[in-house]
Design an enzyme around this catalytic site. Structure first.
Site, PDB file in Angstrom:
ATOM      1  CG  HIS A   5      -1.742   1.274   1.303  1.00 31.62           C
ATOM      2  ND1 HIS A   5      -2.939   1.389   0.638  1.00 31.62           N
ATOM      3  CD2 HIS A   5      -1.527   2.461   1.903  1.00 31.62           C
ATOM      4  CE1 HIS A   5      -3.429   2.602   0.838  1.00 31.62           C
ATOM      5  NE2 HIS A   5      -2.599   3.275   1.602  1.00 31.62           N
ATOM      6  CG  ASP A  14     -11.892   3.483   6.204  1.00 28.68           C
ATOM      7  OD1 ASP A  14     -11.415   4.445   6.830  1.00 28.68           O
ATOM      8  OD2 ASP A  14     -11.657   3.273   5.009  1.00 28.68           O
ATOM      9  NE  ARG A  28     -10.285  10.671   8.650  1.00 26.70           N
ATOM     10  CZ  ARG A  28      -9.407   9.854   8.084  1.00 26.70           C
ATOM     11  NH1 ARG A  28      -9.780   8.628   7.707  1.00 26.70           N
ATOM     12  NH2 ARG A  28      -8.173  10.218   7.894  1.00 26.70           N
ATOM     13  CB  SER A  48      -8.533   5.234   7.409  1.00 23.84           C
ATOM     14  OG  SER A  48      -8.966   5.191   6.073  1.00 23.84           O
ATOM     15  CE  LYS A 107      -8.971   2.070   3.072  1.00 19.76           C
ATOM     16  NZ  LYS A 107      -9.400   3.429   3.259  1.00 19.76           N
TER      17      LYS A 107
HETATM   18  N1  URA Z   1      -6.108   6.777   2.647  1.00 16.60           N
HETATM   19  C1  URA Z   1      -7.017   6.099   3.355  1.00 16.60           C
HETATM   20  O1  URA Z   1      -7.446   5.021   2.971  1.00 16.60           O
HETATM   21  N2  URA Z   1      -7.450   6.620   4.504  1.00 16.60           N
HETATM   22  C2  URA Z   1      -7.007   7.799   4.980  1.00 16.60           C
HETATM   23  O2  URA Z   1      -7.435   8.213   6.034  1.00 16.60           O
HETATM   24  C3  URA Z   1      -6.061   8.503   4.228  1.00 16.60           C
HETATM   25  C4  URA Z   1      -5.611   7.965   3.052  1.00 16.60           C
END
Ligand code: URA
Length: 433
Positions: free
Chosen positions: A90, A169, A176, A191, A195
């Protein structure tokens, strides 16, 4: 507001604890995330809690509880039936970062499965799915069966995360984004990691970027985000490590979608810009090592065609034609050097914003992106240039897109006098495990 008799807590009390700098119990965190997912805690209450967290922070235990509560808001994928290890990467997002495209087939060519559940780009950083959709026929929205079939048969897949993965999320991120509460390390870390944990990968490498074009501009903040995410992954049983990498200038030469795919294919053919190749090789080594496969010769798999072969199979498995020509927008605008010297700065944020203004990115999640537009750099920091040398080319569907893009690029690069001693900082700054 009074408390509902059927609920153990009141949202307003939980917001108040965080507002006053207190610590929330695991029960309180699990309840508020669950009640938000059920629609009992209102969006305005969850937004207020996000702001209180942004201002007052969370301790490590609270971040872990928040992450796991978001994992539990949806389903968790299970790849144990594949019979091989899984590893994923990621990136916190950068300009010109197309590393996922060569990485997936490269790592898969070593027999380690790569389930890449990706997102789309928002703002000045591009999204992997948007780039891949520049390939005619390629589909991101796979069914569960198609995703598992690609993992079994090709060993890698890049597809859209389903709505069932960490739905809390997804909804919280939307709030957010609208309430100025994205830039909080506890909220970003929980967050991203909710995932990735829900995705079910066994190993994970985080590419946490810092610098002008990164989400986290400062290195210390990037390190704290990386450390927090590595701890969250490790605590959840995912073999997790992180690289801190520089994002002061764009990665590679292509910024856009189709042009980034072209550059990724060059890397898969054993060529491509040196910085993209370096990062792909290092991330591939880390992804394999995190999955228990140390010391593999990843460069050989780029140079002898194994990774390319896997790429072609992976593209076909998702409906794409790896031989189809990629579109190029018809209008061009070239920018040339105004003096002799050394290119010493190329601002990633400005170039990302300019590509976005050409139409390569989106302002709102539902907006389309134009796959054929973007920027192709002809020089990188450290290069010597002569007056009149090409610095970069903008591509657009119509000329009226150029002024806004060029405005973003005012003061976006420096040419220092001939003889300036330019010292490149290493692209990969730190490793955390
Ligand atoms: N990417 C995400 O998945 N979540 C965040 O809070 C910021 C970047």
């Amino acid at each position: 507001m009074s408390q509902n008799r059927n609920e153990p807590f009141a949202a307003v009390d939980i917001i108040g604890i965080k507002r006053e700098g207190g610590v929330l119990s695991g029960e309180q965190i699990r309840w508020v995330v669950d009640a938000f997912t059920r629609g009992y805690v209102a969006p305005e209450q969850m937004s207020a809690l996000a702001m209180a967290i942004l201002l007052n922070g969370c301790d490590r235990r609270e971040i872990r509880d928040l992450t796991l509560a978001m994992v539990d808001s949806g389903e968790r994928l299970d790849f144990s039936g594949l019979g091989k290890p899984t590893t994923d990467k990621h990136s916190t997002g950068g300009v010109g970062d197309k590393t996922t495209l060569p990485l997936m087939p490269l790592v898969a060519s070593f027999g380690v499965a790569v389930p890449q559940l990706s997102g789309r780009g928002l703002g000045h950083t591009g999204g992997t799915l948007d780039k891949l959709e520049a390939i005619p026929g390629w589909r991101a929205d796979l069914t569960r069966e198609e995703m598992f079939a690609a993992l079994r048969e090709v060993g890698g897949v890049v597809c859209a995360a389903t709505a069932e993965l960490a739905p809390a999320d997804r909804e919280l991120y939307r709030l957010r984004d609208a309430t100025g509460t994205v830039r909080s390390i506890p909220l970003i870390a929980s967050s991203i990691m909710s995932k990735k944990i829900a995705e079910g990968t066994g190993a994970l490498v985080l590419d946490v970027k810092f610098g002008a074009g990164a989400f986290m501009v400062g290195r210390a903040d990037a390190r704290e985000l990386a450390r927090t995410m590595v701890e969250l992954g490790t605590d959840a049983g995912v073999s997790t490590r992180a690289l801190l990498t520089r994002m002061d200038s764009p990665l590679g030469l292509a910024i856009g979608n189709a042009n980034e795919v072209r550059e990724a294919v060059e890397v898969l053919a054993g060529g491509g810009p040196a910085d993209v190749r370096e990062l792909v090789l290092e991330l591939a080594r880390e992804m394999l090592s995190a999955a228990g496969r140390d010391g593999e010769d990843v460069a050989a798999a780029l140079d002898d065609g194994r990774a390319m072969d896997r790429w072609r199979r992976a593209v076909r498995a998702q409906g794409g034609d790896p031989d189809a020509p990629l579109a190029r927008a018809p209008e061009r605008h070239e920018v040339r050097a105004a003096r002799d010297g050394i290119l010493t700065r190329q601002d990633a944020l400005a170039f990302g914003l300019a590509a976005w203004r050409l139409g390569a990115g989106r302002a709102r999640a539902q907006d389309p992106v134009l796959h054929d537009v973007g920027i192709d750099l002809a020089a990188k920091p450290g290069d010597a240039v002569r007056t009149g040398d090409l610095l970069f080319t903008l591509s657009a569907r119509s000329e009226d897109r150029f002024p806004a893009a060029l405005e973003a690029l005012q003061n976006a690069w420096d040419i220092s006098p001939v003889g300036t001693n330019y010292r490149a900082e290493p692209l990969i700054a730190e490793r955390l495990a």
